[in-house]
Scaffold this motif. Structure first.
Motif, PDB file in Angstrom:
ATOM      1  N   GLY A   1       4.472  49.879  10.912  1.00  0.00           N
ATOM      2  CA  GLY A   1       5.832  50.309  10.617  1.00  0.00           C
ATOM      3  C   GLY A   1       6.397  49.730   9.335  1.00  0.00           C
ATOM      4  N   GLY A   2       5.541  49.483   8.345  1.00  0.00           N
ATOM      5  CA  GLY A   2       6.020  48.954   7.079  1.00  0.00           C
ATOM      6  C   GLY A   2       6.276  47.460   7.079  1.00  0.00           C
ATOM      7  N   VAL A   3       5.884  46.770   8.149  1.00  0.00           N
ATOM      8  CA  VAL A   3       6.096  45.323   8.255  1.00  0.00           C
ATOM      9  C   VAL A   3       4.749  44.631   8.412  1.00  0.00           C
ATOM     10  CG1 VAL A   3       7.176  43.458   9.570  1.00  0.00           C
ATOM     11  CG2 VAL A   3       8.353  45.659   9.334  1.00  0.00           C
ATOM     12  N   LEU A   4       4.482  43.648   7.558  1.00  0.00           N
ATOM     13  CA  LEU A   4       3.302  42.802   7.696  1.00  0.00           C
ATOM     14  C   LEU A   4       3.726  41.537   8.436  1.00  0.00           C
ATOM     15  CD1 LEU A   4       0.259  42.709   6.836  1.00  0.00           C
ATOM     16  CD2 LEU A   4       0.988  41.147   5.018  1.00  0.00           C
ATOM     17  N   LYS A   5       3.086  41.282   9.584  1.00  0.00           N
ATOM     18  CA  LYS A   5       3.516  40.194  10.466  1.00  0.00           C
ATOM     19  C   LYS A   5       2.419  39.153  10.611  1.00  0.00           C
ATOM     20  CE  LYS A   5       5.895  41.138  14.162  1.00  0.00           C
ATOM     21  NZ  LYS A   5       6.302  41.559  15.531  1.00  0.00           N
ATOM     22  N   SER A   6       2.806  37.884  10.439  1.00  0.00           N
ATOM     23  CA  SER A   6       1.882  36.779  10.662  1.00  0.00           C
ATOM     24  C   SER A   6       1.574  36.655  12.151  1.00  0.00           C
ATOM     25  CB  SER A   6       2.482  35.471  10.139  1.00  0.00           C
ATOM     26  OG  SER A   6       1.649  34.380  10.466  1.00  0.00           O
ATOM     27  N   ARG A   7       0.280  36.576  12.478  1.00  0.00           N
ATOM     28  CA  ARG A   7      -0.123  36.492  13.881  1.00  0.00           C
ATOM     29  C   ARG A   7      -0.819  35.178  14.214  1.00  0.00           C
ATOM     30  NH1 ARG A   7       2.374  40.277  17.140  1.00  0.00           N
ATOM     31  NH2 ARG A   7       2.344  42.316  16.100  1.00  0.00           N
ATOM     32  N   LEU A   8      -1.757  34.773  13.364  1.00  0.00           N
ATOM     33  CA  LEU A   8      -2.530  33.560  13.612  1.00  0.00           C
ATOM     34  C   LEU A   8      -2.669  32.781  12.316  1.00  0.00           C
ATOM     35  CD1 LEU A   8      -5.413  35.079  15.775  1.00  0.00           C
ATOM     36  CD2 LEU A   8      -3.611  33.571  16.625  1.00  0.00           C
ATOM     37  N   THR A   9      -2.536  31.466  12.404  1.00  0.00           N
ATOM     38  CA  THR A   9      -2.740  30.615  11.241  1.00  0.00           C
ATOM     39  C   THR A   9      -3.683  29.481  11.615  1.00  0.00           C
ATOM     40  OG1 THR A   9      -0.845  29.195  11.768  1.00  0.00           O
ATOM     41  CG2 THR A   9      -0.434  31.103  10.362  1.00  0.00           C
ATOM     42  N   GLY A  10      -4.362  28.958  10.628  1.00  0.00           N
ATOM     43  CA  GLY A  10      -5.248  27.820  10.845  1.00  0.00           C
ATOM     44  C   GLY A  10      -5.440  27.069   9.539  1.00  0.00           C
ATOM     45  N   MET A  11      -5.590  25.751   9.647  1.00  0.00           N
ATOM     46  CA  MET A  11      -5.777  24.947   8.447  1.00  0.00           C
ATOM     47  C   MET A  11      -6.600  23.719   8.770  1.00  0.00           C
ATOM     48  SD  MET A  11      -2.908  23.397   5.805  1.00  0.00           S
ATOM     49  CE  MET A  11      -2.455  21.997   6.823  1.00  0.00           C
ATOM     50  N   ALA A  12      -7.487  23.358   7.859  1.00  0.00           N
ATOM     51  CA  ALA A  12      -8.256  22.127   7.993  1.00  0.00           C
ATOM     52  C   ALA A  12      -7.331  20.950   7.755  1.00  0.00           C
ATOM     53  CB  ALA A  12      -9.409  22.115   6.996  1.00  0.00           C
ATOM     54  N   ARG A  13      -7.235  20.058   8.726  1.00  0.00           N
ATOM     55  CA  ARG A  13      -6.338  18.911   8.611  1.00  0.00           C
ATOM     56  C   ARG A  13      -6.912  17.874   7.651  1.00  0.00           C
ATOM     57  NH1 ARG A  13      -1.350  20.245  10.555  1.00  0.00           N
ATOM     58  NH2 ARG A  13      -1.826  22.159  11.695  1.00  0.00           N
ATOM     59  N   GLY A  14      -6.035  17.307   6.817  1.00  0.00           N
ATOM     60  CA  GLY A  14      -6.482  16.308   5.875  1.00  0.00           C
ATOM     61  C   GLY A  14      -7.188  16.938   4.684  1.00  0.00           C
ATOM     62  N   GLY A  15      -7.641  16.114   3.760  1.00  0.00           N
ATOM     63  CA  GLY A  15      -8.368  16.617   2.604  1.00  0.00           C
ATOM     64  C   GLY A  15      -7.478  17.411   1.671  1.00  0.00           C
ATOM     65  N   PRO A  16      -8.072  18.280   0.871  1.00  0.00           N
ATOM     66  CA  PRO A  16      -7.310  19.008  -0.160  1.00  0.00           C
ATOM     67  C   PRO A  16      -6.295  19.981   0.413  1.00  0.00           C
ATOM     68  CG  PRO A  16      -9.561  19.846  -0.008  1.00  0.00           C
ATOM     69  CD  PRO A  16      -9.515  18.582   0.810  1.00  0.00           C
ATOM     70  N   ALA A  17      -6.523  20.477   1.624  1.00  0.00           N
ATOM     71  CA  ALA A  17      -5.602  21.458   2.192  1.00  0.00           C
ATOM     72  C   ALA A  17      -4.215  20.870   2.412  1.00  0.00           C
ATOM     73  CB  ALA A  17      -6.152  21.995   3.516  1.00  0.00           C
ATOM     74  N   ALA A  18      -4.157  19.589   2.726  1.00  0.00           N
ATOM     75  CA  ALA A  18      -2.874  18.963   3.024  1.00  0.00           C
ATOM     76  C   ALA A  18      -2.075  18.633   1.769  1.00  0.00           C
ATOM     77  CB  ALA A  18      -3.100  17.696   3.843  1.00  0.00           C
ATOM     78  N   LYS A  19      -2.701  18.648   0.600  1.00  0.00           N
ATOM     79  CA  LYS A  19      -2.055  18.181  -0.621  1.00  0.00           C
ATOM     80  C   LYS A  19      -1.811  19.275  -1.648  1.00  0.00           C
ATOM     81  CE  LYS A  19      -4.326  13.668  -0.121  1.00  0.00           C
ATOM     82  NZ  LYS A  19      -5.242  12.685  -0.764  1.00  0.00           N
ATOM     83  N   SER A  20      -2.261  20.465  -1.385  1.00  0.00           N
ATOM     84  CA  SER A  20      -2.199  21.510  -2.407  1.00  0.00           C
ATOM     85  C   SER A  20      -1.190  22.607  -2.100  1.00  0.00           C
ATOM     86  CB  SER A  20      -3.595  22.143  -2.580  1.00  0.00           C
ATOM     87  OG  SER A  20      -4.537  21.168  -2.930  1.00  0.00           O
ATOM     88  N   GLY A  21      -0.350  22.417  -1.081  1.00  0.00           N
ATOM     89  CA  GLY A  21       0.602  23.459  -0.726  1.00  0.00           C
ATOM     90  C   GLY A  21      -0.078  24.710  -0.226  1.00  0.00           C
ATOM     91  N   VAL A  22      -1.183  24.521   0.524  1.00  0.00           N
ATOM     92  CA  VAL A  22      -1.988  25.667   0.964  1.00  0.00           C
ATOM     93  C   VAL A  22      -1.202  26.634   1.854  1.00  0.00           C
ATOM     94  CG1 VAL A  22      -3.987  26.339   2.334  1.00  0.00           C
ATOM     95  CG2 VAL A  22      -4.186  24.509   0.662  1.00  0.00           C
ATOM     96  N   PRO A  23      -0.459  26.172   2.875  1.00  0.00           N
ATOM     97  CA  PRO A  23       0.283  27.143   3.697  1.00  0.00           C
ATOM     98  C   PRO A  23       1.232  28.001   2.876  1.00  0.00           C
ATOM     99  CG  PRO A  23       0.218  24.996   4.779  1.00  0.00           C
ATOM    100  CD  PRO A  23      -0.306  24.795   3.388  1.00  0.00           C
ATOM    101  N   ALA A  24       1.915  27.397   1.901  1.00  0.00           N
ATOM    102  CA  ALA A  24       2.822  28.176   1.054  1.00  0.00           C
ATOM    103  C   ALA A  24       2.061  29.187   0.212  1.00  0.00           C
ATOM    104  CB  ALA A  24       3.629  27.233   0.155  1.00  0.00           C
ATOM    105  N   ALA A  25       0.869  28.805  -0.259  1.00  0.00           N
ATOM    106  CA  ALA A  25       0.059  29.737  -1.053  1.00  0.00           C
ATOM    107  C   ALA A  25      -0.343  30.952  -0.226  1.00  0.00           C
ATOM    108  CB  ALA A  25      -1.182  29.020  -1.585  1.00  0.00           C
ATOM    109  N   LEU A  26      -0.700  30.731   1.028  1.00  0.00           N
ATOM    110  CA  LEU A  26      -1.086  31.841   1.896  1.00  0.00           C
ATOM    111  C   LEU A  26       0.077  32.807   2.091  1.00  0.00           C
ATOM    112  CD1 LEU A  26      -3.179  29.996   4.622  1.00  0.00           C
ATOM    113  CD2 LEU A  26      -4.012  31.809   3.120  1.00  0.00           C
ATOM    114  N   VAL A  27       1.244  32.270   2.411  1.00  0.00           N
ATOM    115  CA  VAL A  27       2.401  33.135   2.672  1.00  0.00           C
ATOM    116  C   VAL A  27       2.800  33.888   1.406  1.00  0.00           C
ATOM    117  CG1 VAL A  27       4.839  33.171   3.304  1.00  0.00           C
ATOM    118  CG2 VAL A  27       3.242  31.750   4.597  1.00  0.00           C
ATOM    119  N   TRP A  28       2.866  33.186   0.284  1.00  0.00           N
ATOM    120  CA  TRP A  28       3.272  33.845  -0.962  1.00  0.00           C
ATOM    121  C   TRP A  28       2.298  34.960  -1.333  1.00  0.00           C
ATOM    122  CZ3 TRP A  28       7.023  35.165  -3.853  1.00  0.00           C
ATOM    123  CH2 TRP A  28       6.821  35.577  -5.170  1.00  0.00           C
TER     124      TRP A  28
END
Length: 243
Positions: free
Chosen positions: A122-149
């Motif tokens: 219906g013209g809407v993209l909806k987030s359903r599932l998210t996952g991230m490796a804890r620690g390491g580069p993922a925690a310091k690079s703003g990865v969740p924001a990069a995914l959403v943007w």
């Protein structure tokens, strides 16, 4: 829609299987205007992801084992029931032919570190599932924001008019436009940092076609043991293990 279903024999639902409220971003403005709607920290991050070796690409069927690992890690961290590879594969194979599922995979120096699985309708993209490796580069690079943007920009370019975060606590709806983000709980503050607005879904309804099942279900909700059973079923459904 809810009113029409109620008129056809459905009942209001208190099961809580799906969220009642969410944050939704209007994607009709130009990309530059969407960027101006981000929080200051998110605007700064959009200029630095490439320098940190962070990229976001669309994933496919071959990426689902990595997706399952990332989602399971986040589920364990949040003490939730994880979805498995079998569930993800079935979901992808059913929805991918119609373009109704998209997997946004974040990689740092070529290694998968986070994922955002979205569905479109219906013209809407909806987030359903998210996952991230804890620690390491993922925690310091703003990865969740990069995914959403990146999901927002992709959705706009592909004809969607809104991006939906998939649900927030209904008690937070009135607080989002009214106060600073740092006064919100972490997940709600993150979602609100992209410039969206609170959104209420249509009231949930349910149907038990058997009168005996209806009576039994209603009686079960009157006891703590029955509520516990309903909560167990809800967790199984959300985790993809319910039948």
């Amino acid at each position: 829609l809810s009113d029409q279903l109620l008129a056809r024999g459905f009942d209001p639902s208190r099961a809580g299987t799906a969220p009642a409220t969410s944050i939704r971003i209007d994607l009709t403005p130009a990309v530059d205007e969407l960027r101006r709607g981000l929080s200051k920290s998110n605007r700064r991050r959009t200029r630095g992801w490439a320098q940190r070796g962070l990229t976001v690409r669309l994933g496919g069927l071959a990426d689902l084992p990595a997706v399952a690992d990332l989602v399971a890690g986040t589920a364990a961290h949040q003490e939730l029931e994880p979805v498995g590879l079998e569930y993800l594969t079935a979901l992808y194979e059913e929805l991918a032919p119609g373009g109704q599922v998209q997997v946004f995979l974040a990689e740092v120096d070529g290694a998968p570190v986070a994922v955002e699985l979205c569905t479109g309708c219906g013209g809407v993209l909806k987030s359903r599932l998210t996952g991230m490796a804890r620690g390491g580069p993922a925690a310091k690079s703003g990865v969740p924001a990069a995914l959403v943007w990146n999901a927002m920009v992709w959705a706009k370019a592909n004809g969607y008019h809104a991006f939906d975060f998939g649900g927030i606590d209904a008690e937070l709806v009135h607080r989002i436009p009214a106060g600073p983000l740092d006064r919100l709980p972490g997940p709600a503050a993150f979602q609100a940092s992209f410039g969206g607005q609170p959104f209420r879904y249509p009231p949930p309804v349910e149907l038990l076609s058997s009168p005996l099942q209806r009576v039994g279900y209603d009686l079960a909700r009157c006891s703590s043991a029955g509520d516990g059973l309903v909560a167990s079923v809800r967790r199984a459904i959300r985790g993809g293990t319910g039948e």
